[in-house]
Design a protein around this motif. Structure first.
Motif, PDB file in Angstrom:
ATOM      1  N   ASN A   1       0.694  -1.200  -0.210  1.00  0.00           N
ATOM      2  CA  ASN A   1      -0.266   0.091   0.056  1.00  0.00           C
ATOM      3  C   ASN A   1       0.892   1.359   0.025  1.00  0.00           C
TER       4      ASN A   1
ATOM      5  N   SER B   1      -7.168  -2.381  -2.718  1.00  0.00           N
ATOM      6  CA  SER B   1      -6.066  -2.771  -1.945  1.00  0.00           C
ATOM      7  C   SER B   1      -5.905  -2.964  -0.646  1.00  0.00           C
TER       8      SER B   1
ATOM      9  N   VAL C   1      -4.769  -8.113  -5.748  1.00  0.00           N
ATOM     10  CA  VAL C   1      -5.993  -7.430  -5.594  1.00  0.00           C
ATOM     11  C   VAL C   1      -7.130  -8.203  -6.626  1.00  0.00           C
TER      12      VAL C   1
ATOM     13  N   ASN D   1      -0.518  -9.405  -0.831  1.00  0.00           N
ATOM     14  CA  ASN D   1      -1.771  -9.977  -0.880  1.00  0.00           C
ATOM     15  C   ASN D   1      -1.835 -11.441  -0.728  1.00  0.00           C
TER      16      ASN D   1
END
Length: 288
Positions: free
Chosen positions: A4, A138, A194, A237
């Protein structure tokens, strides 16, 4: 959190460069009176982007679980499409960005104040809306209920603002071609995560099947609540028990998009120009 932070840095720096080019050109051409409407357009764009992010965050809370997952999955996929387009667009047109923006400013100066506001708004607003959507997707994928992803985004944007100011003052020069190439590649990796999360949302909403068809499950080896599990989740992720659909989509997107992105640019047109030209926006702004 790193993923991020990268989003905030990359997207924020693009917006900062746009602002830097607009302001520097007006100062260089002695059109300081046009600075106010340009800043007004930039301010409206930033406000709209924040409002859009707030709408995405708070406007979906009253929806049913299935509706939230359907909306979240759909918007995650849309955000990946937009950020993928943006990464390739920047790779292709970064060396022309300064000239295009200055040309639009010249036309706006001839038309008046309203045109200046609109030009600045459109130049920054597109970046802002794309950033708000991708950041929302995200952050949602990285860990709902945690403030770490949002902190990472804010730190990235703050870093981008500082870098933009240093560019403008002429105190910092970096190879923007290499910077956007490396961060673009890393952003593709983040976008793949994502996208996989968006597919999982659609499966939970009942829009896609296969929710119980796990590709593998290594939760015992990499517990999601362990420090390394949290690290992998925050950066890539990563999910220790993805479905078959998630794994297939993640693999195809990553292999195809990353291969296309890393392919040499400008085949057949010469290889020297694309590497050197993107430095221009960073070095040209004078001390205002």
């Amino acid at each position: 959190m790193f993923g991020n932070y990268l989003i905030g840095l990359r997207e924020g720096l693009e917006a900062s460069l746009v602002v830097c080019i607009l302001i520097a050109y007006l100062v260089k051409t002695d059109n300081r009176a046009a600075l106010r409407p340009v800043w007004l357009g930039i301010g409206i764009a930033c406000t709209l982007s924040l409002a859009f992010g707030a709408l995405l965050t708070f406007g979906t809370q009253e929806l049913t679980f299935e509706a939230q997952e359907l909306l979240g999955g759909s918007l995650s996929i849309i955000s990946v499409v937009l950020v993928t387009w943006m990464v390739f667009w920047m790779k292709k047109t970064a060396r022309h960005l300064k000239g295009e923006l200055e040309g639009k400013l010249d036309a706006a100066l001839a038309m008046g104040t309203g045109a200046l506001v609109a030009t600045a708004f459109l130049a920054v607003g597109r970046e802002g809306l794309e950033t708000a959507l991708f950041v929302w997707a995200s952050v949602r994928a990285s860990g709902e209920g945690s403030s770490a992803p949002l902190i990472g985004v804010l730190l990235g944007i703050a870093t981008a603002i500082v870098l933009g100011w240093l560019f403008y003052r002429g105190a910092l020069k970096i190879n923007l071609a290499k910077f956007f190439r490396w961060t673009g590649g890393m952003l593709v990796v983040v976008a793949a995560g994502v996208l996989a999360y968006g597919v999982h949302d659609l499966q939970e909403a009942g829009f896609l099947g296969g929710l119980q068809d796990k590709a593998f499950d290594i939760s015992s080896a990499i517990p999601p609540d362990s420090w390394y599990g949290v690290l992998l989740k925050g950066v890539f992720n990563f999910q220790p028990d993805p479905t078959v659909h998630q794994l297939v989509v993640w693999s195809l997107y990553l292999l195809v998009v990353l291969a296309l992105f890393l392919a040499p640019a400008g085949l057949g047109r010469g290889s020297a120009a694309p590497a050197a030209a993107p430095k221009e926006p960073a070095g040209t702004p004078p001390r205002g």
